[in-house]
Design a protein around this motif. Structure first.
Motif, short mmCIF file in Angstrom:
data_model
loop_
_atom_site.label_atom_id
_atom_site.label_comp_id
_atom_site.label_asym_id
_atom_site.label_seq_id
_atom_site.Cartn_x
_atom_site.Cartn_y
_atom_site.Cartn_z
N GLN A 154 0.83 -1.21 0.00
CA GLN A 154 0.00 0.00 0.00
C GLN A 154 0.87 1.25 0.00
OE1 GLN A 154 -2.76 0.50 3.27
NE2 GLN A 154 -3.96 2.01 2.13
N ALA A 155 1.93 1.22 0.79
CA ALA A 155 2.83 2.38 0.83
C ALA A 155 3.46 2.62 -0.54
CB ALA A 155 3.91 2.17 1.89
N GLU A 156 3.87 1.54 -1.21
CA GLU A 156 4.47 1.67 -2.55
C GLU A 156 3.46 2.27 -3.53
OE1 GLU A 156 7.54 1.21 -3.42
OE2 GLU A 156 8.42 -0.30 -2.10
N GLN A 157 2.20 1.81 -3.46
CA GLN A 157 1.17 2.33 -4.36
C GLN A 157 0.94 3.83 -4.12
OE1 GLN A 157 -2.12 -0.23 -3.42
NE2 GLN A 157 -1.35 -1.93 -4.67
N LEU A 158 0.90 4.22 -2.86
CA LEU A 158 0.69 5.64 -2.53
C LEU A 158 1.89 6.48 -2.99
CD1 LEU A 158 -0.94 5.31 0.99
CD2 LEU A 158 -2.07 5.95 -1.15
N LYS A 159 3.09 5.92 -2.86
CA LYS A 159 4.28 6.66 -3.29
C LYS A 159 4.24 6.92 -4.80
CE LYS A 159 9.25 6.87 -2.62
NZ LYS A 159 10.42 6.25 -2.01
N VAL A 160 3.76 5.94 -5.57
CA VAL A 160 3.61 6.12 -7.02
C VAL A 160 2.59 7.22 -7.30
CG1 VAL A 160 2.75 5.02 -9.14
CG2 VAL A 160 4.33 3.79 -7.63
N GLN A 161 1.48 7.20 -6.57
CA GLN A 161 0.47 8.25 -6.76
C GLN A 161 1.05 9.63 -6.46
OE1 GLN A 161 -3.42 7.50 -4.98
NE2 GLN A 161 -3.00 5.30 -5.03
N LEU A 162 1.83 9.73 -5.39
CA LEU A 162 2.46 11.00 -5.03
C LEU A 162 3.44 11.44 -6.12
CD1 LEU A 162 3.04 10.33 -1.25
CD2 LEU A 162 1.50 12.04 -2.21
N ALA A 163 4.22 10.49 -6.65
CA ALA A 163 5.18 10.81 -7.71
C ALA A 163 4.46 11.31 -8.96
CB ALA A 163 6.02 9.58 -8.04
N ASN A 164 3.22 10.87 -9.14
CA ASN A 164 2.42 11.29 -10.29
C ASN A 164 1.60 12.54 -10.01
OD1 ASN A 164 3.34 9.26 -12.00
ND2 ASN A 164 1.84 7.79 -11.23
N GLY A 165 1.86 13.19 -8.88
CA GLY A 165 1.22 14.47 -8.61
C GLY A 165 0.03 14.45 -7.68
N ALA A 166 -0.26 13.30 -7.05
CA ALA A 166 -1.39 13.25 -6.10
C ALA A 166 -1.12 14.17 -4.92
CB ALA A 166 -1.60 11.82 -5.63
N ASP A 167 -2.17 14.64 -4.31
CA ASP A 167 -2.07 15.55 -3.16
C ASP A 167 -1.76 14.77 -1.89
OD1 ASP A 167 -3.89 17.01 -0.82
OD2 ASP A 167 -2.76 18.39 -2.09
N PHE A 168 -0.64 15.11 -1.25
CA PHE A 168 -0.18 14.39 -0.05
C PHE A 168 -1.25 14.42 1.05
CE2 PHE A 168 2.06 13.36 3.75
CZ PHE A 168 3.18 12.63 3.38
N ALA A 169 -1.76 15.61 1.35
CA ALA A 169 -2.73 15.75 2.44
C ALA A 169 -3.99 14.93 2.18
CB ALA A 169 -3.09 17.23 2.64
N LYS A 170 -4.44 14.93 0.94
CA LYS A 170 -5.64 14.18 0.58
C LYS A 170 -5.41 12.67 0.78
CE LYS A 170 -9.06 13.98 -3.13
NZ LYS A 170 -9.35 14.34 -4.50
N LEU A 171 -4.26 12.17 0.31
CA LEU A 171 -3.95 10.74 0.47
C LEU A 171 -3.80 10.40 1.95
CD1 LEU A 171 -1.46 9.86 -2.41
CD2 LEU A 171 -3.91 9.43 -2.27
N ALA A 172 -3.19 11.29 2.72
CA ALA A 172 -3.03 11.04 4.16
C ALA A 172 -4.41 10.92 4.82
CB ALA A 172 -2.21 12.15 4.82
N LYS A 173 -5.31 11.84 4.49
CA LYS A 173 -6.65 11.81 5.08
C LYS A 173 -7.39 10.52 4.72
CE LYS A 173 -7.29 16.75 5.58
NZ LYS A 173 -7.77 17.99 5.02
N GLN A 174 -7.20 10.06 3.49
CA GLN A 174 -7.92 8.87 3.01
C GLN A 174 -7.32 7.57 3.52
OE1 GLN A 174 -7.60 9.49 -1.22
NE2 GLN A 174 -9.57 10.54 -1.36
N HIS A 175 -5.99 7.50 3.66
CA HIS A 175 -5.34 6.21 3.87
C HIS A 175 -4.57 6.05 5.17
CE1 HIS A 175 -6.25 5.01 -0.25
NE2 HIS A 175 -5.88 6.22 -0.62
N SER A 176 -4.07 7.13 5.76
CA SER A 176 -3.18 7.00 6.91
C SER A 176 -3.94 6.51 8.15
CB SER A 176 -2.51 8.34 7.24
OG SER A 176 -1.57 8.16 8.27
N THR A 177 -3.31 5.61 8.89
CA THR A 177 -3.91 5.09 10.12
C THR A 177 -3.43 5.87 11.35
OG1 THR A 177 -2.16 3.45 10.39
CG2 THR A 177 -4.12 2.76 9.17
N CYS A 178 -2.61 6.90 11.12
CA CYS A 178 -2.11 7.73 12.22
C CYS A 178 -3.14 8.81 12.55
CB CYS A 178 -0.78 8.37 11.81
SG CYS A 178 -0.07 9.45 13.07
#
Length: 91
Positions: free
Chosen positions: A15-39
């Motif tokens: 999952q972390a690898e998939q999110l890193k690819v999305q970030l590399a492709n311009g995804a919004d960090f804050a949005k992905l954190a809100k959707q996926h992070s368990t912290c």
């Protein structure tokens, strides 16, 4: 030398690898954190705020205070799962 840091914490390396690819492709960090992070920081878009050396678990602390700024580092394994970490800046 404190650092301003944000991260995304997930259960699996895949999952972390998939999110890193999305970030590399311009995804919004804050949005992905809100959707996926368990912290708890997910509510704040992954923002951990000001971090001083020794505040975070060892694998993350090492990255925050030794790796380049403004780069997504990870996946980094800790006892909590897999982290993607961005050091916004140190001062």
């Amino acid at each position: 030398m404190p650092a301003i840091v944000r991260h995304i914490l997930v259960k699996t390396r895949e999952q972390a690898e998939q999110l890193k690819v999305q970030l590399a492709n311009g995804a919004d960090f804050a949005k992905l954190a809100k959707q996926h992070s368990t912290c708890n920081s997910a509510k704040k878009g992954g923002e951990l705020g000001e971090i001083k050396k020794g505040q975070l678990v060892k694998p993350i602390d090492t990255v925050v205070f030794s790796k380049p700024e403004k780069v997504i580092h990870g996946p980094i394994k800790s006892q909590f799962g897999f982290h993607l970490v961005e050091i916004k800046f140190r001062y």
